[in-house]
Design an enzyme around this catalytic site. Sequence first.
Site, PDB file in Angstrom:
ATOM      1  N   ASP A 101       0.728  -1.281  -0.050  1.00  0.00           N
ATOM      2  CA  ASP A 101       0.162   0.097   0.113  1.00  0.00           C
ATOM      3  C   ASP A 101       0.827   1.319   0.129  1.00  0.00           C
ATOM      4  O   ASP A 101       2.020   1.510   0.919  1.00  0.00           O
ATOM      5  CB  ASP A 101      -0.946   0.107   1.445  1.00  0.00           C
ATOM      6  CG  ASP A 101      -2.294   0.650   1.182  1.00  0.00           C
ATOM      7  OD1 ASP A 101      -2.251   1.694   0.307  1.00  0.00           O
ATOM      8  OD2 ASP A 101      -3.136   0.253   2.019  1.00  0.00           O
ATOM      9  N   ASP A 202      -2.780   4.810  -2.682  1.00  0.00           N
ATOM     10  CA  ASP A 202      -3.854   5.334  -1.808  1.00  0.00           C
ATOM     11  C   ASP A 202      -4.119   6.487  -2.341  1.00  0.00           C
ATOM     12  O   ASP A 202      -3.371   7.648  -2.746  1.00  0.00           O
ATOM     13  CB  ASP A 202      -3.151   5.406  -0.479  1.00  0.00           C
ATOM     14  CG  ASP A 202      -4.248   6.135   0.609  1.00  0.00           C
ATOM     15  OD1 ASP A 202      -4.852   5.176   0.873  1.00  0.00           O
ATOM     16  OD2 ASP A 202      -3.740   7.214   1.155  1.00  0.00           O
ATOM     17  N   GLU A 259      -6.309   3.761  -5.874  1.00  0.00           N
ATOM     18  CA  GLU A 259      -7.744   3.908  -4.751  1.00  0.00           C
ATOM     19  C   GLU A 259      -8.445   5.132  -5.377  1.00  0.00           C
ATOM     20  O   GLU A 259      -7.918   6.214  -5.363  1.00  0.00           O
ATOM     21  CB  GLU A 259      -7.419   3.988  -3.567  1.00  0.00           C
ATOM     22  CG  GLU A 259      -8.579   3.907  -2.696  1.00  0.00           C
ATOM     23  CD  GLU A 259      -8.575   4.906  -1.240  1.00  0.00           C
ATOM     24  OE1 GLU A 259      -9.494   4.670  -0.316  1.00  0.00           O
ATOM     25  OE2 GLU A 259      -7.726   5.634  -1.075  1.00  0.00           O
ATOM     26  N   HIS A 337     -10.583  -1.847   4.888  1.00  0.00           N
ATOM     27  CA  HIS A 337     -10.497  -1.411   6.150  1.00  0.00           C
ATOM     28  C   HIS A 337     -11.124   0.045   6.305  1.00  0.00           C
ATOM     29  O   HIS A 337     -11.038   0.625   7.538  1.00  0.00           O
ATOM     30  CB  HIS A 337      -9.065  -1.075   6.486  1.00  0.00           C
ATOM     31  CG  HIS A 337      -8.444  -0.116   5.412  1.00  0.00           C
ATOM     32  ND1 HIS A 337      -8.192  -0.425   4.098  1.00  0.00           N
ATOM     33  CD2 HIS A 337      -7.843   1.060   5.520  1.00  0.00           C
ATOM     34  CE1 HIS A 337      -7.825   0.529   3.508  1.00  0.00           C
ATOM     35  NE2 HIS A 337      -7.470   1.590   4.343  1.00  0.00           N
ATOM     36  N   ASP A 338     -11.901   0.474   5.483  1.00  0.00           N
ATOM     37  CA  ASP A 338     -12.481   1.742   5.455  1.00  0.00           C
ATOM     38  C   ASP A 338     -13.985   1.613   5.812  1.00  0.00           C
ATOM     39  O   ASP A 338     -14.739   2.855   5.660  1.00  0.00           O
ATOM     40  CB  ASP A 338     -12.286   2.768   4.203  1.00  0.00           C
ATOM     41  CG  ASP A 338     -10.659   3.232   4.285  1.00  0.00           C
ATOM     42  OD1 ASP A 338     -10.068   3.149   5.303  1.00  0.00           O
ATOM     43  OD2 ASP A 338     -10.275   3.340   3.264  1.00  0.00           O
TER      44      ASP A 338
HETATM   45  C1  GLC Z   1      -7.272   6.030   2.077  1.00  0.00           C
HETATM   46  C2  GLC Z   1      -7.179   4.846   3.159  1.00  0.00           C
HETATM   47  C3  GLC Z   1      -7.715   5.368   4.278  1.00  0.00           C
HETATM   48  C4  GLC Z   1      -6.831   6.451   4.680  1.00  0.00           C
HETATM   49  C5  GLC Z   1      -6.802   7.588   3.598  1.00  0.00           C
HETATM   50  C6  GLC Z   1      -5.579   8.580   3.969  1.00  0.00           C
HETATM   51  O1  GLC Z   1      -8.692   6.307   1.802  1.00  0.00           O
HETATM   52  O2  GLC Z   1      -7.899   3.587   2.482  1.00  0.00           O
HETATM   53  O3  GLC Z   1      -7.578   4.242   5.369  1.00  0.00           O
HETATM   54  O4  GLC Z   1      -7.293   7.065   5.999  1.00  0.00           O
HETATM   55  O5  GLC Z   1      -6.592   6.901   2.318  1.00  0.00           O
HETATM   56  O6  GLC Z   1      -4.327   7.955   3.611  1.00  0.00           O
END
Ligand code: GLC
Length: 565
Positions: A101, A202, A259, A337-338
């Site tokens: 990640d 990310d 993402e 995880h979100d």
């Molecule tokens: C992405 C991650 C999340 C994180 C955010 C900031 O959305 O999946 O968990 O808090 O980025 O890095």
Amino acid sequence: MVKVEKKWWHQTIVYQVYPRSFYDTNADGIGDLKGVIEKLDYIKSLGVTMIWLNPIFSSPNDDNGYDISDFYGIMDEFGTIEDVEELIAEAHKRDLKIMFDFVMNHTSDEHPWFIESRKSKDNPYRDFYIWKEGHDGEEPTNWEGFFGGSVWEKDEGTNEYYMHLFSKKMPDLNWESEKMRQSMYDVARFWANKGVDGLRIDAIIHIAKDHTFPQGINNTDRPYVLADQYYANLPQVHDFVKEFHQEVLMEGNLLTVGEASTAGVEEAIQYANPKNKEFDMIISFQHLSLDFDDSITYVPPKWSQKKMDLLVFKDVMERWQHGLKDKGWNTLYWNNHDMPRVVSRFGNEDKYHRESAKMLATLMYLQWGTPYILQGEEIGMTNTDYQEMSDYRDVEVFTLYREAVEKGGRSHDEIMDMIHRRSRDNARTPMQWNNEKNAGFTTGNPWMKVNRNYQNINVEKENIDADSILNYYRKLLHLKRDDECLIYGDFQFIYRNHPQVYAYTRTDAEKKYTIICNFDEQVTEVVVEEIFGEYVMGNYVDIEIKNNKLTLRPYEAHVFCKVIK
Ligand code: GLC
Ligand code: CA
């Protein structure tokens, strides 16, 4: 048939490991890299072929590792660089690939670049970040961050504001700075050369911002407003991603997954079309935003909840299933995880725990795209049972509470209820391995409380139960992984307008799969117009077809396959 060039990752099934909550080997209460190594055989047994590890780099952990203070260092609690190398080698021995990640939108405020940047307006690192003067003692804009509250934080030293789309300990990098970009590519090249097989990138859609900084139009009951049009999916993102591809990825065979939370299909086609040389696929949140209640505007949308309309869900899935065909590749997921746990969100975690967990998996993963399973999903882990604010760990929970209760005057109970249903901590409770203390996650004091239902929901118990969710996942994922038709076959909805049944076919020159799922606990039925073929698998022991009608009991799901030639 899908006409895209075949790639190894079309056949991949990803298992997401949240290292902090996976398995602790040294009794400090925090999962670690050695813990992942110890559990590789378990992961392999699921039928998955790749592990996505949430960030493992040095971090003060304001946002559990997404706030990186040293891109070249490993978080102390997780282990050492040698552990990382061992993990990669041990995974490869088992034919498991590893995806890291990678965070390029921001750093920790404890990263040396930011420490320099905030020192003075003429510091050489000043423009690595986004600094702006306020006007009349106010923030430069009314933009809202993704964790709630303003995106601006005033820095007393130089009397300017820096921008942070996430927590205030996560300042956004300034992608307009060529020097910053080059430093970032150095980091990425370093890790790409360590032997990882993929990068999940990310928050990538946010790296470009509108540097004219317009005010957002605020129709909410909050002082700040999400103004995506100024900091998401701007055209320059594509330029930067192309450059990243050129500088870092040209030579290798790395899988890249961007993402792209708010990207729609049109944007996805740009990001994920092989011709564009940006990403191989993206993770959009579109299909998982349909149970937000837009009529509630005193909290950011994700905190509110209404019942999802299945027909709208089908519209969205159809757009993605057909829209990216021959133009890219899809990701398939319910959890990460979100987000809250899927069985609690769209299933029934009590009465129909098994049935609904199995149905949801059947529905999602046999579609066209690469499946992503979050640790614990395969045993049907549920949302937390936390009662107290002090049980929560996520920075986002505390921002919501501050903005909505302390500043916004909403009631404690109402906001706690939202947190209970929607918080990201639901996805992050420790993995439930067995019925021993702390679910076998740690012999120490877990960094986050284990869900009390671990006596019932755990790997050891489900492993020896032929009818468990775990063994169903194993069967389903192996089926998907090893079948060309389920990977490349055409996707078509059937019973398209049925408000409660989600059903589709996958067809290639040799066979046709039919997948039928009841998305609800009400019994319903569908008219059977053709023979579905051989029975493959499902979550009830028998099928009820009478007078050409198939009765579907609560959350019933079945898979059939007909050989065409
Ligand atoms: C992405 C991650 C999340 C994180 C955010 C900031 O959305 O999946 O968990 O808090 O980025 O890095
Ligand atoms: Ca540990």
